[in-house]
Design a protein around this motif. Structure first.
Motif, PDB file in Angstrom:
ATOM      1  N   LYS A 318       0.933  -1.285  -0.089  1.00 13.64           N
ATOM      2  CA  LYS A 318       0.171   0.085  -0.059  1.00 13.64           C
ATOM      3  C   LYS A 318       0.850   1.309   0.116  1.00 13.64           C
ATOM      4  CE  LYS A 318      -3.759   2.271   2.650  1.00 13.64           C
ATOM      5  NZ  LYS A 318      -4.500   2.164   3.934  1.00 13.64           N
ATOM      6  N   ALA A 319       0.632   2.207  -0.914  1.00 14.11           N
ATOM      7  CA  ALA A 319       1.446   3.537  -0.973  1.00 14.11           C
ATOM      8  C   ALA A 319       0.240   4.500  -1.172  1.00 14.11           C
ATOM      9  CB  ALA A 319       2.270   3.381  -2.166  1.00 14.11           C
ATOM     10  N   SER A 320       0.828   5.670  -0.362  1.00 14.96           N
ATOM     11  CA  SER A 320      -0.066   6.728  -0.336  1.00 14.96           C
ATOM     12  C   SER A 320       0.797   8.088  -0.142  1.00 14.96           C
ATOM     13  CB  SER A 320      -0.976   6.731   0.724  1.00 14.96           C
ATOM     14  OG  SER A 320      -0.223   6.916   2.010  1.00 14.96           O
ATOM     15  N   TYR A 321       0.223   9.067  -0.752  1.00 11.91           N
ATOM     16  CA  TYR A 321       0.888  10.597  -0.439  1.00 11.91           C
ATOM     17  C   TYR A 321      -0.275  11.539  -0.460  1.00 11.91           C
ATOM     18  CZ  TYR A 321       3.573  14.598  -1.852  1.00 11.91           C
ATOM     19  OH  TYR A 321       4.422  15.814  -1.571  1.00 11.91           O
ATOM     20  N   SER A 322       0.152  12.479   0.772  1.00 11.05           N
ATOM     21  CA  SER A 322      -0.823  13.524   0.950  1.00 11.05           C
ATOM     22  C   SER A 322      -0.393  14.687   0.184  1.00 11.05           C
ATOM     23  CB  SER A 322      -0.792  13.667   2.443  1.00 11.05           C
ATOM     24  OG  SER A 322      -1.427  14.698   2.966  1.00 11.05           O
ATOM     25  N   LEU A 323      -1.313  14.927  -0.596  1.00 12.83           N
ATOM     26  CA  LEU A 323      -0.939  16.429  -1.434  1.00 12.83           C
ATOM     27  C   LEU A 323      -1.271  17.479  -0.582  1.00 12.83           C
ATOM     28  CD1 LEU A 323      -3.067  15.447  -4.620  1.00 12.83           C
ATOM     29  CD2 LEU A 323      -0.547  15.395  -4.472  1.00 12.83           C
ATOM     30  N   SER A 324      -2.170  17.352   0.239  1.00 10.10           N
ATOM     31  CA  SER A 324      -2.548  18.483   1.310  1.00 10.10           C
ATOM     32  C   SER A 324      -1.089  18.978   2.121  1.00 10.10           C
ATOM     33  CB  SER A 324      -3.583  18.094   2.355  1.00 10.10           C
ATOM     34  OG  SER A 324      -3.056  17.344   2.977  1.00 10.10           O
ATOM     35  N   SER A 325      -0.283  17.921   2.299  1.00 10.34           N
ATOM     36  CA  SER A 325       0.909  18.443   3.119  1.00 10.34           C
ATOM     37  C   SER A 325       1.904  19.449   2.579  1.00 10.34           C
ATOM     38  CB  SER A 325       1.770  17.073   3.335  1.00 10.34           C
ATOM     39  OG  SER A 325       2.077  16.731   1.917  1.00 10.34           O
ATOM     40  N   LEU A 326       1.691  19.510   1.212  1.00 10.94           N
ATOM     41  CA  LEU A 326       2.208  20.751   0.378  1.00 10.94           C
ATOM     42  C   LEU A 326       1.788  22.272   0.826  1.00 10.94           C
ATOM     43  CD1 LEU A 326       1.787  19.235  -3.239  1.00 10.94           C
ATOM     44  CD2 LEU A 326       4.047  19.158  -1.684  1.00 10.94           C
ATOM     45  N   TYR A 327       0.865  22.423   1.377  1.00  5.12           N
ATOM     46  CA  TYR A 327       0.333  23.623   1.937  1.00  5.12           C
ATOM     47  C   TYR A 327       0.168  23.537   3.434  1.00  5.12           C
ATOM     48  CZ  TYR A 327      -4.219  21.606   0.639  1.00  5.12           C
ATOM     49  OH  TYR A 327      -5.189  20.804   0.732  1.00  5.12           O
ATOM     50  N   HIS A 328      -0.229  22.124   3.942  1.00  5.16           N
ATOM     51  CA  HIS A 328      -0.395  22.041   5.424  1.00  5.16           C
ATOM     52  C   HIS A 328       0.748  22.464   6.386  1.00  5.16           C
ATOM     53  CE1 HIS A 328      -4.749  20.124   5.196  1.00  5.16           C
ATOM     54  NE2 HIS A 328      -4.774  21.547   5.032  1.00  5.16           N
ATOM     55  N   ASN A 329       1.768  21.911   5.647  1.00  7.92           N
ATOM     56  CA  ASN A 329       3.156  21.688   6.690  1.00  7.92           C
ATOM     57  C   ASN A 329       4.024  23.088   6.399  1.00  7.92           C
ATOM     58  OD1 ASN A 329       2.424  19.540   7.580  1.00  7.92           O
ATOM     59  ND2 ASN A 329       3.647  18.202   6.057  1.00  7.92           N
ATOM     60  N   LYS A 330       3.654  23.946   5.539  1.00  8.73           N
ATOM     61  CA  LYS A 330       4.397  25.019   5.182  1.00  8.73           C
ATOM     62  C   LYS A 330       4.919  25.917   6.333  1.00  8.73           C
ATOM     63  CE  LYS A 330       4.641  29.105   2.377  1.00  8.73           C
ATOM     64  NZ  LYS A 330       3.866  30.040   1.236  1.00  8.73           N
ATOM     65  N   HIS A 331       3.677  26.445   7.182  1.00 12.20           N
ATOM     66  CA  HIS A 331       4.065  26.992   8.380  1.00 12.20           C
ATOM     67  C   HIS A 331       4.585  26.205   9.541  1.00 12.20           C
ATOM     68  CE1 HIS A 331       2.122  30.473   6.621  1.00 12.20           C
ATOM     69  NE2 HIS A 331       1.205  29.776   6.298  1.00 12.20           N
ATOM     70  N   ARG A 332       4.390  24.963   9.532  1.00 14.13           N
ATOM     71  CA  ARG A 332       4.874  24.184  10.708  1.00 14.13           C
ATOM     72  C   ARG A 332       6.448  24.165  10.224  1.00 14.13           C
ATOM     73  NH1 ARG A 332       2.663  18.426  10.461  1.00 14.13           N
ATOM     74  NH2 ARG A 332       4.478  18.235  12.181  1.00 14.13           N
ATOM     75  N   GLU A 333       6.938  24.049   8.840  1.00 11.09           N
ATOM     76  CA  GLU A 333       8.326  23.723   8.602  1.00 11.09           C
ATOM     77  C   GLU A 333       8.917  25.286   8.844  1.00 11.09           C
ATOM     78  OE1 GLU A 333      11.275  22.642   4.938  1.00 11.09           O
ATOM     79  OE2 GLU A 333       9.048  23.209   4.670  1.00 11.09           O
ATOM     80  N   GLN A 334       8.243  26.408   8.790  1.00 10.98           N
ATOM     81  CA  GLN A 334       8.824  27.682   9.075  1.00 10.98           C
ATOM     82  C   GLN A 334       8.927  27.707  10.571  1.00 10.98           C
ATOM     83  OE1 GLN A 334      10.041  30.037   7.181  1.00 10.98           O
ATOM     84  NE2 GLN A 334       9.893  28.607   5.330  1.00 10.98           N
ATOM     85  N   ALA A 335       8.019  27.264  11.234  1.00 13.90           N
ATOM     86  CA  ALA A 335       8.231  27.701  12.858  1.00 13.90           C
ATOM     87  C   ALA A 335       9.219  26.600  13.291  1.00 13.90           C
ATOM     88  CB  ALA A 335       6.890  27.007  13.498  1.00 13.90           C
ATOM     89  N   ALA A 336       9.291  25.521  12.879  1.00 11.16           N
ATOM     90  CA  ALA A 336      10.454  24.684  13.259  1.00 11.16           C
ATOM     91  C   ALA A 336      11.899  25.243  12.703  1.00 11.16           C
ATOM     92  CB  ALA A 336      10.520  23.261  12.493  1.00 11.16           C
ATOM     93  N   MET A 337      11.981  25.756  11.764  1.00  8.00           N
ATOM     94  CA  MET A 337      13.216  26.500  11.519  1.00  8.00           C
ATOM     95  C   MET A 337      13.368  27.458  12.502  1.00  8.00           C
ATOM     96  SD  MET A 337      12.732  26.380   7.263  1.00  8.00           S
ATOM     97  CE  MET A 337      14.423  27.224   6.938  1.00  8.00           C
ATOM     98  N   VAL A 338      12.453  28.477  12.729  1.00  8.82           N
ATOM     99  CA  VAL A 338      12.842  29.688  13.772  1.00  8.82           C
ATOM    100  C   VAL A 338      13.173  28.996  14.940  1.00  8.82           C
ATOM    101  CG1 VAL A 338      11.642  31.465  14.876  1.00  8.82           C
ATOM    102  CG2 VAL A 338      10.944  30.969  12.359  1.00  8.82           C
ATOM    103  N   GLU A 339      12.502  27.881  15.496  1.00  9.15           N
ATOM    104  CA  GLU A 339      12.717  26.987  16.789  1.00  9.15           C
ATOM    105  C   GLU A 339      14.377  26.974  16.740  1.00  9.15           C
ATOM    106  OE1 GLU A 339      12.558  25.707  20.514  1.00  9.15           O
ATOM    107  OE2 GLU A 339      11.196  27.035  19.504  1.00  9.15           O
ATOM    108  N   ILE A 340      14.785  26.359  15.617  1.00  8.19           N
ATOM    109  CA  ILE A 340      16.420  26.001  15.788  1.00  8.19           C
ATOM    110  C   ILE A 340      17.248  27.471  15.843  1.00  8.19           C
ATOM    111  CG2 ILE A 340      18.284  25.267  14.044  1.00  8.19           C
ATOM    112  CD1 ILE A 340      16.239  23.257  12.961  1.00  8.19           C
ATOM    113  N   GLN A 341      16.881  28.419  15.335  1.00 12.06           N
ATOM    114  CA  GLN A 341      17.654  29.701  15.359  1.00 12.06           C
ATOM    115  C   GLN A 341      17.241  30.190  16.799  1.00 12.06           C
ATOM    116  OE1 GLN A 341      15.681  32.448  12.833  1.00 12.06           O
ATOM    117  NE2 GLN A 341      16.530  31.248  10.939  1.00 12.06           N
ATOM    118  N   ARG A 342      16.100  29.917  17.536  1.00 11.64           N
ATOM    119  CA  ARG A 342      15.938  30.422  18.957  1.00 11.64           C
ATOM    120  C   ARG A 342      16.984  29.471  19.954  1.00 11.64           C
ATOM    121  NH1 ARG A 342      12.798  29.676  23.508  1.00 11.64           N
ATOM    122  NH2 ARG A 342      12.015  27.445  22.969  1.00 11.64           N
ATOM    123  N   GLN A 343      16.991  28.225  19.441  1.00  7.88           N
ATOM    124  CA  GLN A 343      17.709  27.291  20.415  1.00  7.88           C
ATOM    125  C   GLN A 343      19.389  27.637  20.119  1.00  7.88           C
ATOM    126  OE1 GLN A 343      16.960  25.293  22.681  1.00  7.88           O
ATOM    127  NE2 GLN A 343      14.507  25.528  22.192  1.00  7.88           N
TER     128      GLN A 343
END
Length: 438
Positions: A318-343
């Motif tokens: 079984k294989a699957s791919y979430s197309l919504s991750s292309l826009y749902h994860n955008k801000h989560r990724e940015q927040a994670a990158m900022v968190e690295i800078q904060r640390q």
């Protein structure tokens, strides 16, 4: 009202007196032994032990997600007739007969093959979190040891004060006896006798305050190291404070290698980097192996239908791919990158704090060692001054106020010397705590 016999009353009173006079248990304890007890019984450390166990269970739980997902389900239903509206919804339908009993038993399994290494990253993050909690526990143990040392040395200081005060009171009582004889013979005035008596009263009041401080500090130490709070702790003698054999830069290098604050900041930054990898794994496809088998009644899945129990199974990839991750994860990724800078900023700030703390502890320890030398000289001078003034007073060559001032200066210099030695030892432990080596 029936009276209690007099003998019983006397017995109860005697028993109460005996219980009231039961001495508290005494325990001679070195500082290292007090630390060992604190590691076992201090509640702050015990709380950290529980946090470590929780972290271990979370890590094991995450590792268990590598195992296949297994499931089983069953259902029973009562099926209604099947109305067929051949002449439209407004006309009476034809009731198509069906089998009214429905039963299903289903088992299924799924094994994750690939998810963008999300699970591996999550396990690594939990391992790092567990290592972080371990470092926090070590830091807590070091801080508790420092607090225990402070209370232990405070107790030792008060006991030294008590011994000094008892010797001073003994000397004052001898001096007062001599002054009374001189006053009786008309050699000194009544005012000298009153001043000597007043000073002795003040010394006894100070002794009482010191004894109260000993009781309070003793109970505080008992509670910190898990002893009954009525235990009388007798501190063991401490070694002399070590000289500063190494320079500031050597201590700083040790701190950058061992300081708990820096290790914790590094682990927190590593966790934030792993969290970013977890977020980015959501962009990857998911691949897994699956298998399922079903027993059901009646057979209405495939044509021709049958009113009988049947079994059906299948397995595959079984294989699957979430197309919504292309826009749902955008801000989560940015927040994670900022968190690295904060640390990263936190880690840099922690380095500055450790640098400053090592410098302060190093300078203060050197200052404490110098204060010991000065206090030793002051004590010798005060003792000699008291000897001279004592002789001159009883030879009618100085005033009583001079003698009492000399006595006060001698006692104060002895206090200062004891305090300087214990303060240097505590400052040494503070330096070790800053270095992460206590």
């Amino acid at each position: 009202m029936k009276l209690v016999p007099q003998t019983i009353v006397i017995w109860l009173i005697t028993l109460g007196i005996i219980q009231a006079q039961t001495p508290s248990p005494q325990l001679t304890l070195s500082l290292s032994e007090a630390w060992q007890k604190a590691e076992k019984f201090n509640k702050t450390i015990l709380e950290q032990d529980l946090r470590l166990k929780i972290s271990h269970e979370r890590l094991e739980q995450t590792k268990s997600e590598r195992l296949p997902e297994l499931g089983a389900s069953t259902q029973y239903a009562r099926v209604s007739n099947l109305p067929i509206y051949e002449r439209g919804i407004l006309n009476t339908p034809f009731q198509y007969p069906v089998l009214h009993n429905f039963f299903q038993l289903k088992t299924e399994a799924y094994f994750k093959v690939y998810e963008g290494k999300k699970l591996q990253t999550k396990i690594k993050a939990e391992e790092t979190e567990h290592a972080l909690v371990e470092e926090e526990k070590k830091q807590t143990e070091s801080e508790v040891k420092l607090r225990v040392a402070a209370v232990y040395l405070d107790l030792q200081r008060n006991l030294i004060y008590k011994d000094l005060m008892l010797k001073n009171i003994e000397e004052a009582e001898k001096r007062l006896t001599e002054i009374r004889e001189l006053n009786k013979n008309g050699v000194v005035l009544k005012s000298d006798l009153l001043r000597a008596e007043l000073q002795l009263s003040r010394q006894k009041m100070t002794l009482h305050e010191i004894e109260n401080s000993i009781l309070i500090t003793n109970q505080k130490l008992d509670l910190m190291i898990g002893l009954p709070d009525t235990t009388i702790v007798i501190p063991a003698p401490l070694p002399a404070s070590d000289s500063l054999a190494k320079g500031y830069e050597s201590f700083l290098d040790e701190a950058f290698d061992h300081a708990y604050q820096l290790k914790i900041a590094s682990k927190q930054k590593e966790i934030s980097e792993l969290h970013l990898k977890e977020v980015r794994a959501d962009y990857k496809p998911k691949v897994g192996l699956f298998a399922e088998y079903t027993y059901a009644y009646p057979q209405i899945t495939f044509y021709p239908y049958a009113g009988a129990l049947y079994g059906f199974g299948m397995a595959g990839l079984k294989a699957s791919y979430s197309l919504s991750s292309l826009y749902h994860n955008k801000h989560r990724e940015q927040a994670a990158m900022v968190e690295i800078q904060r640390q990263q900023v936190i880690e840099s700030d922690s380095e500055d704090q450790v640098r400053q703390a090592v410098k302060e502890a190093y300078v203060r320890y050197g200052e404490a060692l110098h204060r010991i030398e000065v206090s030793e000289l002051s004590t010798r001078q005060a003792a000699e001054n008291y000897r001279i003034v004592h002789n001159t007073y009883f030879n009618q060559l100085s005033l009583l106020t001079d003698l009492l001032d000399a006595d006060t200066q001698l006692l104060q210099s002895q206090y200062d010397l004891a305090s300087a030695r214990l303060a240097a030892r505590l400052q040494y432990y503070q330096l070790l705590n800053t270095l992460g080596k206590l």
